[in-house]
Every structure is written in structure tokens, then in C-alpha cells.
Design a protein around this motif. Structure first.
Motif, PDB file in Angstrom:
ATOM      1  N   SER A  93      -7.271 -11.982  -1.296  1.00  0.00           N
ATOM      2  CA  SER A  93      -6.085 -11.320  -0.769  1.00  0.00           C
ATOM      3  C   SER A  93      -6.396  -9.842  -0.575  1.00  0.00           C
ATOM      4  O   SER A  93      -7.035  -9.218  -1.418  1.00  0.00           O
ATOM      5  CB  SER A  93      -4.910 -11.478  -1.744  1.00  0.00           C
ATOM      6  N   LEU A  94      -5.949  -9.277   0.533  1.00  0.00           N
ATOM      7  CA  LEU A  94      -6.084  -7.844   0.785  1.00  0.00           C
ATOM      8  C   LEU A  94      -4.739  -7.158   0.629  1.00  0.00           C
ATOM      9  O   LEU A  94      -4.475  -6.131   1.261  1.00  0.00           O
ATOM     10  CB  LEU A  94      -6.654  -7.615   2.183  1.00  0.00           C
ATOM     11  N   ASN A  95      -3.905  -7.696  -0.241  1.00  0.00           N
ATOM     12  CA  ASN A  95      -2.548  -7.198  -0.442  1.00  0.00           C
ATOM     13  C   ASN A  95      -2.551  -6.025  -1.429  1.00  0.00           C
ATOM     14  O   ASN A  95      -2.090  -6.120  -2.552  1.00  0.00           O
ATOM     15  CB  ASN A  95      -1.670  -8.346  -0.958  1.00  0.00           C
ATOM     16  N   TYR A  96      -3.119  -4.897  -0.978  1.00  0.00           N
ATOM     17  CA  TYR A  96      -3.305  -3.721  -1.826  1.00  0.00           C
ATOM     18  C   TYR A  96      -2.287  -2.632  -1.530  1.00  0.00           C
ATOM     19  O   TYR A  96      -1.865  -2.452  -0.382  1.00  0.00           O
ATOM     20  CB  TYR A  96      -4.692  -3.112  -1.592  1.00  0.00           C
ATOM     21  N   VAL A  97      -1.963  -1.863  -2.568  1.00  0.00           N
ATOM     22  CA  VAL A  97      -1.251  -0.602  -2.341  1.00  0.00           C
ATOM     23  C   VAL A  97      -2.297   0.422  -1.884  1.00  0.00           C
ATOM     24  O   VAL A  97      -3.500   0.222  -2.101  1.00  0.00           O
ATOM     25  CB  VAL A  97      -0.543  -0.120  -3.625  1.00  0.00           C
ATOM     26  N   PRO A  98      -1.880   1.514  -1.256  1.00  0.00           N
ATOM     27  CA  PRO A  98      -2.858   2.487  -0.733  1.00  0.00           C
ATOM     28  C   PRO A  98      -3.839   3.002  -1.773  1.00  0.00           C
ATOM     29  O   PRO A  98      -5.043   3.115  -1.517  1.00  0.00           O
ATOM     30  CB  PRO A  98      -1.969   3.614  -0.191  1.00  0.00           C
ATOM     31  N   GLU A  99      -3.342   3.326  -2.970  1.00  0.00           N
ATOM     32  CA  GLU A  99      -4.205   3.885  -4.008  1.00  0.00           C
ATOM     33  C   GLU A  99      -5.282   2.882  -4.428  1.00  0.00           C
ATOM     34  O   GLU A  99      -6.430   3.262  -4.695  1.00  0.00           O
ATOM     35  CB  GLU A  99      -3.367   4.294  -5.221  1.00  0.00           C
ATOM     36  N   ILE A 112     -12.671   2.960   3.927  1.00  0.00           N
ATOM     37  CA  ILE A 112     -11.356   3.023   4.561  1.00  0.00           C
ATOM     38  C   ILE A 112     -10.846   4.449   4.414  1.00  0.00           C
ATOM     39  O   ILE A 112     -10.828   5.013   3.326  1.00  0.00           O
ATOM     40  CB  ILE A 112     -10.360   2.005   3.945  1.00  0.00           C
ATOM     41  N   LYS A 113     -10.468   5.060   5.522  1.00  0.00           N
ATOM     42  CA  LYS A 113      -9.993   6.442   5.492  1.00  0.00           C
ATOM     43  C   LYS A 113      -8.653   6.507   4.760  1.00  0.00           C
ATOM     44  O   LYS A 113      -7.834   5.581   4.868  1.00  0.00           O
ATOM     45  CB  LYS A 113      -9.858   6.966   6.911  1.00  0.00           C
ATOM     46  N   PRO A 114      -8.416   7.592   4.035  1.00  0.00           N
ATOM     47  CA  PRO A 114      -7.133   7.722   3.328  1.00  0.00           C
ATOM     48  C   PRO A 114      -5.919   7.514   4.233  1.00  0.00           C
ATOM     49  O   PRO A 114      -4.931   6.903   3.825  1.00  0.00           O
ATOM     50  CB  PRO A 114      -7.192   9.153   2.778  1.00  0.00           C
ATOM     51  N   ALA A 115      -6.010   8.004   5.463  1.00  0.00           N
ATOM     52  CA  ALA A 115      -4.886   7.836   6.383  1.00  0.00           C
ATOM     53  C   ALA A 115      -4.650   6.361   6.698  1.00  0.00           C
ATOM     54  O   ALA A 115      -3.500   5.908   6.801  1.00  0.00           O
ATOM     55  CB  ALA A 115      -5.145   8.622   7.667  1.00  0.00           C
ATOM     56  N   ASP A 116      -5.742   5.597   6.858  1.00  0.00           N
ATOM     57  CA  ASP A 116      -5.600   4.170   7.125  1.00  0.00           C
ATOM     58  C   ASP A 116      -5.089   3.436   5.893  1.00  0.00           C
ATOM     59  O   ASP A 116      -4.308   2.477   6.004  1.00  0.00           O
ATOM     60  CB  ASP A 116      -6.941   3.571   7.559  1.00  0.00           C
ATOM     61  N   ALA A 117      -5.521   3.867   4.708  1.00  0.00           N
ATOM     62  CA  ALA A 117      -5.027   3.257   3.478  1.00  0.00           C
ATOM     63  C   ALA A 117      -3.520   3.462   3.350  1.00  0.00           C
ATOM     64  O   ALA A 117      -2.788   2.532   2.981  1.00  0.00           O
ATOM     65  CB  ALA A 117      -5.752   3.848   2.272  1.00  0.00           C
ATOM     66  N   GLN A 118      -3.063   4.651   3.670  1.00  0.00           N
ATOM     67  CA  GLN A 118      -1.637   4.931   3.604  1.00  0.00           C
ATOM     68  C   GLN A 118      -0.866   4.141   4.661  1.00  0.00           C
ATOM     69  O   GLN A 118       0.236   3.663   4.420  1.00  0.00           O
ATOM     70  CB  GLN A 118      -1.384   6.435   3.782  1.00  0.00           C
ATOM     71  N   ARG A 119      -1.458   4.016   5.831  1.00  0.00           N
ATOM     72  CA  ARG A 119      -0.786   3.310   6.935  1.00  0.00           C
ATOM     73  C   ARG A 119      -0.697   1.805   6.672  1.00  0.00           C
ATOM     74  O   ARG A 119       0.322   1.174   6.956  1.00  0.00           O
ATOM     75  CB  ARG A 119      -1.559   3.566   8.234  1.00  0.00           C
ATOM     76  N   LEU A 120      -1.767   1.238   6.117  1.00  0.00           N
ATOM     77  CA  LEU A 120      -1.846  -0.211   6.001  1.00  0.00           C
ATOM     78  C   LEU A 120      -1.458  -0.752   4.629  1.00  0.00           C
ATOM     79  O   LEU A 120      -1.040  -1.898   4.504  1.00  0.00           O
ATOM     80  CB  LEU A 120      -3.268  -0.679   6.327  1.00  0.00           C
ATOM     81  N   GLY A 121      -1.617   0.063   3.578  1.00  0.00           N
ATOM     82  CA  GLY A 121      -1.361  -0.417   2.217  1.00  0.00           C
ATOM     83  C   GLY A 121       0.111  -0.717   1.976  1.00  0.00           C
ATOM     84  O   GLY A 121       0.997  -0.260   2.693  1.00  0.00           O
ATOM     85  N   LYS A 123       3.658  -0.481   0.569  1.00  0.00           N
ATOM     86  CA  LYS A 123       4.493   0.631   0.139  1.00  0.00           C
ATOM     87  C   LYS A 123       5.420   0.213  -1.006  1.00  0.00           C
ATOM     88  O   LYS A 123       5.691  -0.974  -1.189  1.00  0.00           O
ATOM     89  CB  LYS A 123       5.335   1.130   1.325  1.00  0.00           C
ATOM     90  N   PRO A 124       5.920   1.180  -1.786  1.00  0.00           N
ATOM     91  CA  PRO A 124       6.859   0.855  -2.863  1.00  0.00           C
ATOM     92  C   PRO A 124       8.061   0.084  -2.334  1.00  0.00           C
ATOM     93  O   PRO A 124       8.660   0.453  -1.328  1.00  0.00           O
ATOM     94  CB  PRO A 124       7.276   2.237  -3.394  1.00  0.00           C
ATOM     95  N   GLY A 125       8.398  -0.996  -3.006  1.00  0.00           N
ATOM     96  CA  GLY A 125       9.541  -1.810  -2.600  1.00  0.00           C
ATOM     97  C   GLY A 125       9.256  -2.788  -1.487  1.00  0.00           C
ATOM     98  O   GLY A 125      10.114  -3.600  -1.121  1.00  0.00           O
ATOM     99  N   GLU A 126       8.059  -2.724  -0.923  1.00  0.00           N
ATOM    100  CA  GLU A 126       7.696  -3.606   0.186  1.00  0.00           C
ATOM    101  C   GLU A 126       7.151  -4.925  -0.363  1.00  0.00           C
ATOM    102  O   GLU A 126       6.491  -4.961  -1.401  1.00  0.00           O
ATOM    103  CB  GLU A 126       6.642  -2.934   1.060  1.00  0.00           C
ATOM    104  N   GLY A 127       7.420  -6.011   0.325  1.00  0.00           N
ATOM    105  CA  GLY A 127       6.881  -7.308  -0.066  1.00  0.00           C
ATOM    106  C   GLY A 127       5.396  -7.399   0.245  1.00  0.00           C
ATOM    107  O   GLY A 127       4.757  -6.400   0.636  1.00  0.00           O
ATOM    108  N   ALA A 128       4.839  -8.584   0.065  1.00  0.00           N
ATOM    109  CA  ALA A 128       3.416  -8.793   0.332  1.00  0.00           C
ATOM    110  C   ALA A 128       3.084  -8.413   1.770  1.00  0.00           C
ATOM    111  O   ALA A 128       3.882  -8.619   2.696  1.00  0.00           O
ATOM    112  CB  ALA A 128       3.051 -10.257   0.086  1.00  0.00           C
TER     113      ALA A 128
END
Length: 251
Positions: A93-99, A112-121, A123-128
């Protein structure tokens, strides 16, 4: 020293796992052992279909690669426990939070660039994460220059296509191809085959033999074993804890 199956079954039963004592190291006994190594609370509910299927596959394939001694089996299961989330999943599974994306994939190089991690990871309260976002993550962290040089991923989409599967989480076009060479099973054309418990366990056993992991297990060197299996030290503390649980049952 060979594995004393009757003693193993007695220890598992004494801990509350509902199995018979017949001296046969089969799927049911393995399912209970997998649950114990995972630290699952004893009871019938933890002898899941997945653990039974993995257990039956282990009974078929482990003898062929010499995992027939307590310490070897303990090391094999300790590593597999972390790779499969407690013997619950066989497909990454690639169901990661950005951090977590940054911590997991940017240790030795920026995959993975930090910006892409933030964009794709996640988010708080978000489902899988959707499969589409997980696919984009996989193609970033297992693609590019790293994917080509380390995993043989030289085609668009290979990162997702050849993401981790099986009990060892076989990853990359090259490693799928190596398994195909040994077994003849065309997991390059059909990567999902490695998500099947029997094929996924077989792949882990093929890797174990190729890397001479029995020699590392015989030295009881979990640091070297983790580096061999994982390519780094991800989850080392969890691997050590699982090894302790495995030894408590097997040794």
C-alpha cells in the motif's frame, strides 16, 4: 536442531491458539505461529484466511530452501511479519501521509520531492488514498533514475506495476524477472500473480535462498538480515520485537 513440531503446537495451544497437537507443521499450525509472531491476541479470530493460506504455502515451500531449524524459521517469520503488516496483506500500500513519504523514501536520495509528498500524501481527516494517487506515488518513488538503476524499472508505469508484492515484498521489474527465471512463472507479464499467497511465499523463498539468508540466520544477525531483506533498516525495531516473539515460541 530440527523443529520440534509437537512442542511448538503445545506452546501455541498453551497460549490460547485453538489448534490440534498432531506433530504436523501444516497450514493451521503455521497460521497460529504467524499470529503469535505478529503479536495478535490468541483466539480463533486471528487464524484468518490469509494467515491460513500463507501458512499452507510456507509448509510447502520452506523445506525446499532449508528453513527447517528453529532459528532460521524465527528470522524468516520476523522479517516477513513486518513486510506483510502482521501477515495481513501481500500487496504494498502507498497510503502514506506526507511526512511518512519523506521519511520512508528520502533517506539516501530524494525520491519524492517535498511538494509532491504534500500534494499526494494523505491529509488529516482524509480517508485512504485513491488508487490513482497511490499509483502516482509509486511511479515517483520507484521510478526515475533510482527505479531504473536499482529496480530495473525502465518503462513508464513500472513503479506501480512492479510495486511490492508477496511475503518479502518483491519490488521492481528486475526482481520480478529474476523470480520468473527461477520458476518459469511469468510474473512480469502478470505481476498480480505475486499477490497470491502461494506464489508470494515462493518468491520470498527464492530470494531467501539466492541471498543465502540461512547463513545470516544461523549467526543470529538481525541487523545484517534486515539490510539483506529490506535494503535498509526500515522497521528494524519491529523486526527485533517480532524475532523475540518468534524465538519465545520456537526456541
Amino acid at each position: 536442531m530440527a523443529i520440534d513440531v509437537t512442542q511448538l503446537q503445545q506452546r501455541l495451544k498453551a497460549r490460547g491458539y485453538p489448534i490440534g497437537i498432531d506433530g504436523d507443521l501444516g497450514g493451521e499450525t503455521f497460521a497460529a505461529l504467524l499470529a503469535a509472531v505478529a503479536g495478535a491476541k490468541p483466539g480463533a479470530a486471528v487464524l484468518t484466511r490469509m494467515r491460513r493460506d500463507i501458512g499452507a504455502a510456507l509448509a510447502r515451500h520452506l523445506p525446499g530452501v532449508g528453513v527447517d531449524r528453529p532459528l532460521r524459521l524465527a528470522h524468516f517469520l520476523a522479517q516477513a511479519n513486518v513486510e506483510t503488516g502482521g501477515f495481513r496483506v501481500l500487496v504494498e500500500s502507498l497510503n502514506y501521509v506526507p511526512e511518512a513519504l519523506i521519511a520512508t523514501f528520502n533517506k539516501s536520495s530524494i525520491r519524492i520531492k517535498p511538494a509532491d509528498a504534500q500534494r499526494l500524501g494523505r491529509k488529516p481527516g482524509e480517508g485512504a488514498l485513491s488508487l490513482a494517487r497511490q499509483e502516482e506515488i509509486a511511479n515517483l518513488v520507484y521510478g526515475g533514475a533510482f527505479g531504473k538503476s536499482q529496480l530495473g524499472n525502465d518503462q513508464p508505469g513500472d513503479g506501480w506495476r512492479f510495486r511490492g508484492r508477496g511475503i518479502k515484498q518483491t519490488t521492481g521489474r528486475f526482481n520480478y524477472g529474476q523470480f520468473k527465471k527461477v520458476t518459469g512463472l511469468d510474473v512480469v507479464a502478470d505481476p498480480d500473480l505475486l499477490g497470491d499467497p502461494d506464489t508470494g511465499v515462493n518468491a520470498g523463498c527464492v530470494f531467501w535462498a539466492a541471498k543465502q539468508c540461512n547463513l545470516i540466520a544461523d549467526r543470529d544477525d538481525i541487523d545484517a538480515m534486515t539490510l539483506t531483506i529490506n535494503g535498509g533498516t526500515n522497521g528494524l525495531a519491529d523486526r527485533k520485537a517480532a524475532l523475540g516473539r518468534a524465538k519465545a515460541i520456537l526456541l
